[in-house]
Design a protein around this motif. Structure first.
Motif, short mmCIF file in Angstrom:
data_model
loop_
_atom_site.label_atom_id
_atom_site.label_comp_id
_atom_site.label_asym_id
_atom_site.label_seq_id
_atom_site.Cartn_x
_atom_site.Cartn_y
_atom_site.Cartn_z
N ARG A 40 40.80 27.15 56.50
CA ARG A 40 41.77 26.20 56.69
C ARG A 40 40.47 25.28 56.17
N ALA A 41 39.10 25.80 57.25
CA ALA A 41 38.08 25.00 56.27
C ALA A 41 37.18 24.67 55.97
N LEU A 42 38.06 25.51 54.44
CA LEU A 42 37.54 25.14 53.40
C LEU A 42 38.08 24.17 52.58
N PRO A 43 36.84 23.53 51.74
CA PRO A 43 37.85 21.49 50.91
C PRO A 43 38.23 22.51 49.67
N GLU A 44 38.91 21.04 49.52
CA GLU A 44 39.97 21.40 47.98
C GLU A 44 39.18 21.95 47.22
N ALA A 45 39.40 23.01 46.64
CA ALA A 45 38.67 23.19 45.47
C ALA A 45 39.83 23.74 44.21
N ASP A 46 39.31 23.56 42.92
CA ASP A 46 39.63 24.41 41.27
C ASP A 46 39.82 25.66 41.62
N ALA A 47 38.53 26.35 41.93
CA ALA A 47 38.42 27.65 41.66
C ALA A 47 37.64 28.35 43.02
N VAL A 48 37.99 29.41 43.06
CA VAL A 48 37.04 30.05 44.74
C VAL A 48 36.22 31.12 43.76
N VAL A 49 35.15 31.30 44.62
CA VAL A 49 34.53 32.67 43.60
C VAL A 49 34.17 33.18 45.30
N VAL A 50 35.37 34.75 45.46
CA VAL A 50 34.42 35.94 46.55
C VAL A 50 33.59 36.02 46.24
N ALA A 51 32.88 36.70 46.95
CA ALA A 51 31.61 37.44 47.19
C ALA A 51 31.34 38.13 47.59
N LEU A 52 31.49 39.78 47.03
CA LEU A 52 31.51 40.56 47.40
C LEU A 52 29.86 41.35 47.44
N LYS A 53 29.68 42.12 47.97
CA LYS A 53 28.39 43.28 47.97
C LYS A 53 28.82 44.88 47.26
N SER A 54 29.59 44.49 46.60
CA SER A 54 30.52 46.37 45.58
C SER A 54 30.09 47.00 44.71
N ARG A 55 28.55 46.33 44.01
CA ARG A 55 28.34 46.46 42.55
C ARG A 55 27.58 48.58 43.25
N SER A 56 26.90 48.53 44.02
CA SER A 56 26.37 49.68 44.38
C SER A 56 26.82 50.47 45.95
N ILE A 57 28.01 50.38 45.99
CA ILE A 57 28.17 51.29 47.06
C ILE A 57 29.57 52.34 46.19
N PRO A 58 30.17 52.99 47.15
CA PRO A 58 30.97 54.24 46.82
C PRO A 58 32.46 53.36 46.21
N ALA A 59 32.56 53.88 45.14
CA ALA A 59 33.88 53.36 43.86
C ALA A 59 34.51 53.22 44.99
N ASP A 60 35.36 53.68 46.39
CA ASP A 60 36.74 53.48 46.47
C ASP A 60 36.39 52.33 47.74
N GLU A 61 35.27 51.94 47.44
CA GLU A 61 35.02 50.97 49.11
C GLU A 61 34.77 49.96 48.31
N ALA A 62 34.67 50.38 47.10
CA ALA A 62 34.54 49.31 45.97
C ALA A 62 36.33 48.13 45.65
N VAL A 63 36.89 49.29 45.36
CA VAL A 63 38.47 49.23 45.01
C VAL A 63 39.03 47.91 45.79
N ALA A 64 38.37 49.10 47.41
CA ALA A 64 39.01 48.44 48.67
C ALA A 64 38.97 47.14 49.10
N ARG A 65 37.96 46.67 48.34
CA ARG A 65 37.40 45.14 49.08
C ARG A 65 37.47 44.63 48.19
N SER A 66 37.41 44.75 46.66
CA SER A 66 38.07 44.28 45.46
C SER A 66 39.95 43.34 45.71
N ARG A 67 40.03 44.69 45.89
CA ARG A 67 41.20 44.41 45.82
C ARG A 67 42.43 43.31 47.44
#
Ligand code: ADP
Ligand SMILES: O=C(O)[C@@H](O)C(=O)COP(=O)(O)O
Length: 424
Positions: A40-67
């Motif tokens: 609710r605190a986020l301003p109006e937007a056309d696009a949101v980029v959710v940044a994860l730190k998932s490039r160099s972690i175990p694949a199953d964790e990267a999948v869960a966070r990305s989902r």
């Protein structure tokens, strides 16, 4: 908030790079760190980029966070979700591009995903499925020496096939030259053949515009900022965005002290650290002593504290490929990477406690560790410092900060000085 485009980025610098591209293309864009707890605190937007730190972690964790991020974006109306990967396809045979792509494609109900890391503005092009960095194939570029994911194969059809459970095809440059309908038809044909992903050639922005038009009606794609540009321009042509969003978020100057941190060992960052020596006090961390248990954080903060009132300082762990390999051989790749990231994050925290409000960080993993330690949750997009690197202004923090999160490979030799000038 009904989003025209949702993006899941596998690191924080990559997210700000993409958010910058979308902003320049006219989409009001916000970068969040992970899935926001309260949107609710986020301003109006056309696009949101959710940044994860998932490039160099175990694949199953990267999948869960990305989902989780993808579900959040879809719930906010994003019809198309792009998975943002590095323009140099940073990954290993264990993942994480393939596993995350497989999971998000299946969740979207698509038979096949279009994939391209091309980003012409920074010299990344894809021809016959081979990724070029400037004029050389990926495996001959400095990326062959990356500390965490050395890239030793330029053929992305092969690279992705090693990571994905599905077969991978190619949409070649001749098809792209025939336009969006030809690309869409080729994508369908590859899906019929049983392919689950297709590397798409792209050399110029005009190729990415074709790809954007071909897939904007689909639910999912994988790419770097170049594909973001193609998708944003397709949306703009449909009447979404279109206002001049660039630079809107600079706001009032934030004051306070300024500092730079570098944990990237890329060739570009090594040059930038060397160039900064002429402009500000530079402390090169003794990484061998750090790994041996010395108080490198305390020493760095003492160095900074003595100088910050006079002007900015730079603290860097950056080292040559030979030095990186030597340290890794002694302690192991993960131990070294995590120890140095943790030290730079602790230094960042100490700098902010000492009044730093403008912070430049070089390195994707490094930026992730720093931003997490500082507890920053969302950014508004300001002007571009160099291709792929915007100024970020923290959102939802009583005392705002300005940051620049620089991908190791980006920026000219004068990057640090230029960033500090623009953040003054
Ligand atoms: N001197 C060093 N020796 C070995 N590894 C290092 C050194 N300095 C930094 N690192 C590690 O190298 C990695 C660099 O990755 P990253 O921050 O993502 O930079 P880039 O954007 O160039 O990929 C990090 O894990 C960092 O901790
Ligand atoms: O696409 C790119 O090249 C960048 O946005 C990116 O992701 C770079 O990663 P790091 O070099 O690890 O910061």
């Amino acid at each position: 908030m009904s989003l025209a485009l949702g993006c899941v980025a596998d690191d924080y610098t990559g997210a700000s790079d993409l958010a910058n591209t979308l902003t320049k293309a006219g989409l009001r864009t916000i970068q969040t760190i992970g899935v926001p707890e309260d949107d609710r605190a986020l301003p109006e937007a056309d696009a949101v980029v959710v940044a994860l730190k998932s490039r160099s972690i175990p694949a199953d964790e990267a999948v869960a966070r990305s989902r989780e991020a993808e579900r959040w974006l879809r719930a906010r109306g994003a019809a198309h979700v792009m998975f943002k990967v590095c323009s140099t396809f940073d990954s290993t045979d264990a993942g994480n591009i393939g596993p995350v792509m497989d999971a998000l494609r299946a969740a979207a109900g698509e038979r096949i995903a279009l994939v391209t890391p091309a980003f012409p503005e920074t010299g990344r092009s894809v021809y016959q499925g081979n990724l070029f960095v400037g004029s050389v194939p990926l495996n001959e570029s400095p990326l062959k020496d990356h500390p965490l994911n050395p890239m030793r194969d330029a053929n992305l059809v092969r690279v992705l096939a090693r990571q994905s459970a599905g077969a991978v095809g190619l949409i070649d440059t001749a098809t792209v030259a025939r336009g969006a309908e030809a690309v869409a038809a080729r994508l369908d044909a590859l899906a019929e053949e049983g392919k689950r992903a297709a590397i798409a050639d792209a050399i110029f922005d005009s190729d990415l515009e074709v790809l954007g038009r071909a897939i904007i009606a689909k639910k999912f794609s994988v790419g770097a900022s170049g594909l973001g540009l193609g998708l944003a321009r397709a949306l703009a042509a449909d009447g979404r965005g279109t206002r001049d969003a660039a630079g809107a978020a600079m706001g009032e100057p934030v004051g306070g002290a300024a500092a730079c941190l570098a944990g990237s060992c890329s060739q570009a960052t090594l040059q930038q650290v060397a160039a900064a020596e002429a402009q500000m006090p530079v402390l090169r961390l003794d990484t061998a002593a750090l790994l041996a248990g010395a108080d490198a954080v305390g020493e760095a903060l003492a160095f900074a504290e003595a100088r910050l009132t006079a002007g900015p300082v730079l603290i860097a762990s950056s080292a040559t490929p030979e030095a990186v390999r030597a340290l890794q051989a002694e302690h192991g790749v993960d131990t070294v990477g995590h120890a140095i990231e943790a030290a730079l994050a602790a230094i960042a925290e100490g700098l902010v406690a000492r009044g730093v409000r403008r912070l430049v960080v070089a390195g994707g993993e490094t930026s992730g560790a720093v931003v997490d330690r500082l507890g920053l949750r969302a950014f508004l997009l300001g002007p571009e410092i160099a291709a792929g690197v915007p100024i970020l202004r923290t959102a939802g923090r009583p005392e705002p900060m300005l940051l620049a999160l620089k991908s190791g490979n980006f920026g000219g030799p004068d990057f640090f000085g230029r960033a500090l000038d623009m953040m003054a």
